[in-house]
Design an enzyme around this catalytic site. Structure first.
Site, PDB file in Angstrom:
ATOM      1  N   PRO A   1       0.899  -1.155  -0.089  1.00  0.00           N
ATOM      2  CA  PRO A   1       0.059   0.049   0.161  1.00  0.00           C
ATOM      3  C   PRO A   1       0.713   1.121   0.024  1.00  0.00           C
ATOM      4  O   PRO A   1       1.688   1.351   0.983  1.00  0.00           O
ATOM      5  CB  PRO A   1      -0.759  -0.232   1.385  1.00  0.00           C
ATOM      6  CG  PRO A   1      -0.821  -1.557   1.455  1.00  0.00           C
ATOM      7  CD  PRO A   1       0.506  -2.345   1.004  1.00  0.00           C
ATOM      8  N   CYS A   2       0.437   2.225  -0.859  1.00  0.00           N
ATOM      9  CA  CYS A   2       1.479   3.254  -1.285  1.00  0.00           C
ATOM     10  C   CYS A   2       1.035   4.536  -0.497  1.00  0.00           C
ATOM     11  O   CYS A   2       1.636   5.527  -0.670  1.00  0.00           O
ATOM     12  CB  CYS A   2       1.277   3.497  -2.693  1.00  0.00           C
ATOM     13  SG  CYS A   2      -0.333   4.009  -3.201  1.00  0.00           S
TER      14      CYS A   2
END
Length: 355
Positions: A82-83
């Site tokens: 997850p960025c």
């Protein structure tokens, strides 16, 4: 043609399966996807014919991952941690989730303990400039210490036939030899445009759904926002509105820099990056080029290169636009998954010609 040994993929942080789907379409065997969002199970399993495992990566063991692969397969471990901590929004947001910084380190732990033949990762390009924690350089160092050859660069998605100006970091690493992404497939005059992606869809009004395509539905607009989109010319935005329609925040020095908010796309160019809020008029340049509404769920999915056959929900007659937008915005474009798979196939053929 690829090597005769099967290429098997385990996909960490798989979401609804955009990366897996792209790789599957190029002949890879998708074994399983891991994610902590249980609502992604239907889309992942239905479209990828692979097992969805609802589990926190911090509790996943190397033995568990290793047991999924066949004995003689070429093993690929893929992931898109997850960025949010590394996104452009996060640079402005002081309340970051510190636990999400650790996810790339967890990915690294599984790489080190399972030693797959090939590793691939996709993330936001801003991770290159992230100063708080050197998570990317630590990940690359770990790969090199374990005899991987590493290729890592930002990729401009229109160069590979994706109709949006998305820029993503792609990493490829192999213990078999040198690896790199294939050269761009599209020159600037060949870029896929908004019209290429969504130009043939039926017209909609704000708040309507196409009776023949339940995903082709657009959010309703308040009377004032309907006035605003009607006063937005082709390719324009809020700066084109009469003063009485402008928001107070637009009149401040900070707000005036967000020129794309409430903007319309144009037919002749790629769309902006699809985000988790891409079906909301006020969240970016997500206005339809000519119709008085924001883009529909179907349009967002097509811009992300999901085919019309992709199943997002078991019952698509009751689509939650907010949930669908989150799925689509968080996903790796399947076309990028295809490019990564083609790159891996080319690499395998050049390094293992005796297979």
């Amino acid at each position: 043609m690829i090597a005769s040994r099967k290429i098997e993929v385990v996909d960490l942080f798989c979401g609804i399966g955009g990366l897996s789907f792209g790789m599957k379409s190029k002949g890879f065997d998708i074994l399983a996807g891991y994610d902590l969002d249980a609502t992604c199970r239907y889309a992942y399993e239905t479209n990828n014919e692979a097992k969805f495992i609802y589990k926190d990566i911090k509790t996943v063991s190397a033995d568990e991952i290793g047991a999924l692969y066949s004995k003689d397969a070429i093993r690929v471990l893929a992931g898109c941690a997850p960025c949010q901590p590394f996104s452009s929004y996060a640079f402005k947001n002081k309340k970051k989730d510190p636990n999400k910084y650790d996810l790339l380190y967890e990915f690294g732990r599984l790489v080190k303990d399972t030693l797959p033949d090939i590793v691939t990762m996709e993330n936001v390009s801003q991770i290159l400039a992230f100063k708080d924690k050197p998570v990317l350089s630590d990940f690359v160092d770990l790969l090199k210490e374990n005899d991987y050859r590493v290729w890592v660069k930002p990729v401009y998605c229109p160069d590979y036939g994706i109709p949006q100006t998305r820029k993503r970091l792609v990493l490829l690493a192999s213990r078999l030899g040198k690896i790199e992404l294939i050269p761009p497939t599209h020159k600037p005059n060949e870029y896929k445009t908004v019209k290429d992606a969504i130009g043939d869809l039926p017209e909609l009004k704000a708040g309507e759904a196409d009776p023949n395509d339940s995903l082709h539905r657009a959010k309703a607009l308040s009377p004032k926002n309907l006035d605003r989109i009607r006063n937005t010319p082709y390719g324009g935005g809020w700066k084109n509105w009469p003063e009485e329609l402008k928001l107070r925040c637009h009149k401040t020095d900070g707000g005036s820099s967000f020129g794309s908010v409430y903007g319309r796309m144009v037919w002749e160019k790629p769309a902006p990056t699809m985000t988790t809020q891409c079906t909301g008029l006020g969240n970016g340049r997500f206005g339809h080029p000519t119709q008085d509404r924001a883009i529909s769920v179907r349009e967002a999915a097509l811009i992300q290169t999901f085919p019309k056959t992709y199943k997002f929900f078991a019952d698509e007659q009751y689509v939650a636009i907010t949930k669908a937008s989150r799925y689509i915005g968080n996903a790796v474009p399947p076309r990028l998954g295809e490019i990564i798979a083609e790159s891996i196939s080319k690499h395998i053929n050049s390094n293992l010609t005796d297979l």
